[in-house]
Design a protein around this motif. Sequence first.
Motif, mmCIF file in Angstrom:
data_model
loop_
_atom_site.group_PDB
_atom_site.id
_atom_site.type_symbol
_atom_site.label_atom_id
_atom_site.label_comp_id
_atom_site.label_asym_id
_atom_site.label_seq_id
_atom_site.Cartn_x
_atom_site.Cartn_y
_atom_site.Cartn_z
ATOM 1 N N GLY A 6 -5.145 -3.110 -3.661
ATOM 2 C CA GLY A 6 -5.605 -1.786 -4.014
ATOM 3 C C GLY A 6 -6.122 -1.684 -5.423
ATOM 4 O O GLY A 6 -6.185 -2.663 -6.165
ATOM 5 N N ARG A 7 -6.470 -0.470 -5.771
ATOM 6 C CA ARG A 7 -6.951 -0.133 -7.110
ATOM 7 C C ARG A 7 -6.219 1.115 -7.559
ATOM 8 O O ARG A 7 -6.216 2.126 -6.864
ATOM 9 N N GLY A 12 -3.276 -0.466 -0.189
ATOM 10 C CA GLY A 12 -3.208 -0.808 1.225
ATOM 11 C C GLY A 12 -2.119 -1.847 1.440
ATOM 12 O O GLY A 12 -2.015 -2.817 0.687
ATOM 13 N N ILE A 13 -1.298 -1.609 2.456
ATOM 14 C CA ILE A 13 -0.216 -2.543 2.801
ATOM 15 C C ILE A 13 -0.480 -3.029 4.222
ATOM 16 O O ILE A 13 -0.456 -2.240 5.164
ATOM 17 N N LEU A 53 -1.831 4.072 1.066
ATOM 18 C CA LEU A 53 -1.179 5.022 0.175
ATOM 19 C C LEU A 53 -2.261 5.588 -0.734
ATOM 20 O O LEU A 53 -2.933 4.824 -1.424
ATOM 21 N N CYS A 54 -2.452 6.885 -0.705
ATOM 22 C CA CYS A 54 -3.455 7.490 -1.583
ATOM 23 C C CYS A 54 -2.921 8.839 -2.080
ATOM 24 O O CYS A 54 -3.231 9.869 -1.530
#
Length: 93
Positions: A6-7, A12-13, A53-54
Motif C-alpha cells: 500500500g501507500r 491491501g492485505i 483498508l482505506c
Amino acid sequence: MGDVRGRGLMIGIELVKDKTTREPATALRNRVETIAFEKGLMMLGCGETSLRLCPPLIVSKEEASVALDILEEALSEVEKEHAHAGTLETVNA
C-alpha cells in the motif's frame, strides 16, 4: 497472508491458503470481511483475495488502534474456524 502492500494509510492485505503456491483464499477473505463488519469495521474486498483498508484522511491514533484490534480479532476468528474445519475434514476423510 500472502502479501501486504500500500501507500500511506491505504493498505491491501492479500489472503492466501498457502504462501508458496499463493492459492486464493476468497472464502476466507469474505469471512474476515463479514466478521470485521459485524464488529464495527467496514472493509472492502479487492480483487479475488485481498482486503482493502482505506481510512478517512483524518483519523485519530485511537480510531486506527480500534480498527486494527478488530481486524486482528476477525483474522484470529477465521484462522480458528479454518483450523477447526481442516481438522474435521481430516477426521472425515
